[in-house]
Design a protein around this motif. Structure first.
Motif, PDB file in Angstrom:
ATOM      1  N   GLY A 106      37.578  49.511  45.378  1.00  0.00           N
ATOM      2  CA  GLY A 106      38.227  50.603  44.710  1.00  0.00           C
ATOM      3  C   GLY A 106      39.665  50.683  44.212  1.00  0.00           C
ATOM      4  O   GLY A 106      39.985  50.850  43.084  1.00  0.00           O
ATOM      5  N   ALA A 107      40.501  50.225  45.146  1.00  0.00           N
ATOM      6  CA  ALA A 107      41.802  50.028  44.729  1.00  0.00           C
ATOM      7  C   ALA A 107      42.110  48.917  43.812  1.00  0.00           C
ATOM      8  O   ALA A 107      42.778  49.242  42.884  1.00  0.00           O
ATOM      9  CB  ALA A 107      42.737  49.638  46.302  1.00  0.00           C
ATOM     10  N   GLY A 108      41.363  47.930  44.014  1.00  0.00           N
ATOM     11  CA  GLY A 108      41.441  46.851  42.878  1.00  0.00           C
ATOM     12  C   GLY A 108      41.038  47.017  41.551  1.00  0.00           C
ATOM     13  O   GLY A 108      41.804  46.872  40.507  1.00  0.00           O
ATOM     14  N   TRP A 109      39.867  48.042  41.404  1.00  0.00           N
ATOM     15  CA  TRP A 109      39.385  48.239  40.414  1.00  0.00           C
ATOM     16  C   TRP A 109      40.364  49.292  39.531  1.00  0.00           C
ATOM     17  O   TRP A 109      40.362  49.185  38.507  1.00  0.00           O
ATOM     18  CB  TRP A 109      37.877  48.666  40.193  1.00  0.00           C
ATOM     19  CG  TRP A 109      37.316  48.968  39.073  1.00  0.00           C
ATOM     20  CD1 TRP A 109      36.866  50.098  38.427  1.00  0.00           C
ATOM     21  CD2 TRP A 109      37.114  47.865  37.780  1.00  0.00           C
ATOM     22  NE1 TRP A 109      36.504  50.259  37.025  1.00  0.00           N
ATOM     23  CE2 TRP A 109      36.575  48.751  36.655  1.00  0.00           C
ATOM     24  CE3 TRP A 109      37.334  46.847  37.488  1.00  0.00           C
ATOM     25  CZ2 TRP A 109      36.263  48.298  35.592  1.00  0.00           C
ATOM     26  CZ3 TRP A 109      37.058  46.211  36.487  1.00  0.00           C
ATOM     27  CH2 TRP A 109      36.372  46.915  35.230  1.00  0.00           C
ATOM     28  N   TYR A 110      40.778  50.297  40.383  1.00  0.00           N
ATOM     29  CA  TYR A 110      41.658  51.351  39.718  1.00  0.00           C
ATOM     30  C   TYR A 110      43.052  50.682  39.392  1.00  0.00           C
ATOM     31  O   TYR A 110      43.328  51.003  38.283  1.00  0.00           O
ATOM     32  CB  TYR A 110      42.050  52.222  41.041  1.00  0.00           C
ATOM     33  CG  TYR A 110      43.071  53.291  40.632  1.00  0.00           C
ATOM     34  CD1 TYR A 110      42.511  54.278  40.002  1.00  0.00           C
ATOM     35  CD2 TYR A 110      44.387  52.921  41.075  1.00  0.00           C
ATOM     36  CE1 TYR A 110      43.303  55.229  39.664  1.00  0.00           C
ATOM     37  CE2 TYR A 110      45.255  53.942  40.623  1.00  0.00           C
ATOM     38  CZ  TYR A 110      45.037  55.342  40.112  1.00  0.00           C
ATOM     39  OH  TYR A 110      45.770  56.198  39.621  1.00  0.00           O
ATOM     40  N   THR A 111      43.537  49.589  39.922  1.00  0.00           N
ATOM     41  CA  THR A 111      44.457  48.907  39.371  1.00  0.00           C
ATOM     42  C   THR A 111      44.104  48.134  38.151  1.00  0.00           C
ATOM     43  O   THR A 111      45.034  48.226  37.232  1.00  0.00           O
ATOM     44  CB  THR A 111      45.256  48.195  40.536  1.00  0.00           C
ATOM     45  OG1 THR A 111      45.674  49.103  41.535  1.00  0.00           O
ATOM     46  CG2 THR A 111      46.525  47.330  39.936  1.00  0.00           C
ATOM     47  N   PHE A 112      43.260  47.258  38.104  1.00  0.00           N
ATOM     48  CA  PHE A 112      42.789  46.509  36.942  1.00  0.00           C
ATOM     49  C   PHE A 112      42.584  47.301  35.773  1.00  0.00           C
ATOM     50  O   PHE A 112      42.955  46.847  34.844  1.00  0.00           O
ATOM     51  CB  PHE A 112      41.947  45.699  37.373  1.00  0.00           C
ATOM     52  CG  PHE A 112      41.275  44.460  36.341  1.00  0.00           C
ATOM     53  CD1 PHE A 112      42.066  43.497  36.265  1.00  0.00           C
ATOM     54  CD2 PHE A 112      40.121  44.795  35.441  1.00  0.00           C
ATOM     55  CE1 PHE A 112      41.804  42.264  35.342  1.00  0.00           C
ATOM     56  CE2 PHE A 112      39.930  43.892  34.668  1.00  0.00           C
ATOM     57  CZ  PHE A 112      40.766  42.571  34.341  1.00  0.00           C
ATOM     58  N   SER A 113      41.713  48.228  35.954  1.00  0.00           N
ATOM     59  CA  SER A 113      41.281  49.113  34.665  1.00  0.00           C
ATOM     60  C   SER A 113      42.473  49.780  34.394  1.00  0.00           C
ATOM     61  O   SER A 113      42.804  50.014  33.100  1.00  0.00           O
ATOM     62  CB  SER A 113      40.331  50.216  35.094  1.00  0.00           C
ATOM     63  OG  SER A 113      40.574  50.909  36.093  1.00  0.00           O
ATOM     64  N   GLY A 114      43.329  50.496  35.177  1.00  0.00           N
ATOM     65  CA  GLY A 114      44.497  51.105  34.650  1.00  0.00           C
ATOM     66  C   GLY A 114      45.193  50.060  33.824  1.00  0.00           C
ATOM     67  O   GLY A 114      45.923  50.470  32.869  1.00  0.00           O
TER      68      GLY A 114
END
Length: 409
Positions: free
Chosen positions: A245-253
């Motif tokens: 969740g933390a990784g995808w939030y950062t990557f997508s943002g």
């Protein structure tokens, strides 16, 4: 086993006083006391200082982590095309996911995925078509302007106020030397061109594989992630969900923010180039847009190319104004657009970004410069989410070194 028997087995002799002294102590205290007399009993090493033992422990752990990173990089280099395709697929997914979610409210998700991908392809093809049409429509006038501009540049170099003069004969000699070099190294140039043709085929293959993966990531991403979690032990699933969740939030943002910033930079550059009457304003704006995806490197490269076009077409003053304008756009991006669009999704210091981009460029060229920042941002986001920090110190908790007194022995 009695203490006398233990002493006989360990090769130590205990006096009745020491035995009585240890009789009322805890088992842990007795083990420590025994280790001090005979370190081989529990493996406690007293000969090495404490600081050396700490450094040694940290060193072998760092060596293991470094070896793991090297293995990951080596494995990635062996399947570089697959890695690039998956990375592009994740970029497509991050950009198109909001569109698919919005369309999925009024139609099946598979159909929404098809519409979103078709919309993205139409936007990209339309942009490239507009650029090609602009270049074709201005080619004749641009060629004439380039010829005049080059003549002006040569005249400036011959008769200008520069302390060093360059004559037309010297320029012709350089052109002849370049022609001779091409003739002598024709085979190498041809082989490099063939290698570039192979690279073009690989690029199209990577794009095709990325599009194929994007279809499933957009349409069935949740099911794919659920299948992956079910392969893990139950005790580790929560940690994986938190990290993902933390990784995808950062990557997508980061991805969506970069697209928004790139579009903004391209639009501003297009307006500036039109106001300055620089030819090929649309293609140069697209170049600025593409350069926004390459941190620290893309924007200066796009600015230099735009300045060269303005210099050849309109003269030194126009080139200077173009350089200043694009530099101001870069400052506007760094100080306003980046904090406003990215927010707290990507919290990397500019020094870290510079080091990461440099290391990525040295390791994998332009590709490394493009993917290094999002990968490091994702790794830092996952690490920050999983680590446990002690309560932070306040400024009042730290004594002033000038007021500290030496410790008396």
């Amino acid at each position: 086993m009695t203490e006398q028997e233990a002493a006989s087995l360990t090769g130590t002799e205990r006096s009745p006083a020491s035995t009585r002294h240890l009789a009322g102590t805890s088992p842990a205290a007795r083990r420590v006391a025994g280790a001090r007399r005979n370190p081989s009993v529990v493996g406690y090493e007293q000969t090495a200082p404490h600081w050396l033992r700490v450094i040694a422990g940290m060193s072998w752990r760092l060596l293991v982590v470094t070896a793991a990173i090297v293995v990951v990089f080596y494995a990635t280099s062996r399947v570089q095309l697959v890695f690039i395709a998956v990375f592009i697929a994740l970029v497509f997914t991050a950009v198109l996911r909001p569109v698919v979610d919005a369309l999925a409210r009024i139609m099946p998700r598979g159909l929404a995925t098809a519409f979103a991908l078709l919309l993205g392809v139409l936007v990209l093809v339309g942009m490239l078509t507009y650029v090609a049409y602009s270049v074709a429509g201005q080619w004749e006038s641009l060629s004439r302007q380039f010829t005049d501009g080059i003549d002006d540049i040569i005249s400036f170099l011959e008769d200008g106020p520069l302390p060093v003069t360059i004559t037309n004969d010297q320029i012709n000699d350089w052109i002849n030397e370049g022609r001779d070099w091409v003739v002598q190294h024709g085979g190498e140039v041809a082989s490099q061109a063939a290698a570039s043709a192979g690279s073009v085929v690989q690029v199209f293959g990577a794009l095709a594989l990325a599009t194929f993966c994007s279809v499933f990531f957009l349409a069935r991403g949740r099911e794919i992630w659920l299948w992956f979690l079910n392969q893990l032990p139950a005790r580790t699933r929560e940690s994986w969900q938190t990290a993902a969740g933390a990784g995808w939030y950062t990557f997508s943002g980061y991805t969506r923010g970069t697209v928004i910033i790139a579009l903004s930079d391209g639009a501003l550059a297009f307006i500036v180039l039109l106001l300055l009457k620089v030819p090929l304003a649309a293609p140069l704006a697209v170049l600025v847009l593409i350069g926004a995806f390459i941190p620290l490197i893309g924007a200066p490269a796009a600015m230099i190319i735009a300045m060269v076009v303005a210099l050849a077409a309109n003269g030194p003053l126009s080139a200077l104004l173009v350089g200043v304008a694009i530099a101001l756009i870069g400052q506007f991006e760094g100080h306003i657009l980046q904090p406003l669009v990215m927010g707290r999704q990507v919290s990397l210091h500019p020094v870290v970004i510079a080091l990461v981009v440099t290391g990525g460029t040295i390791t994998a060229g332009i590709l490394g410069a493009v993917i290094s920042v999002p990968l490091v941002a994702v790794a830092w986001a996952v690490f920050s989410k999983l680590r446990r920090l002690d309560p932070p110190l306040e400024i009042t908790d730290v004594p002033d070194p000038a007021e500290m007194t030496p410790v008396e022995e």
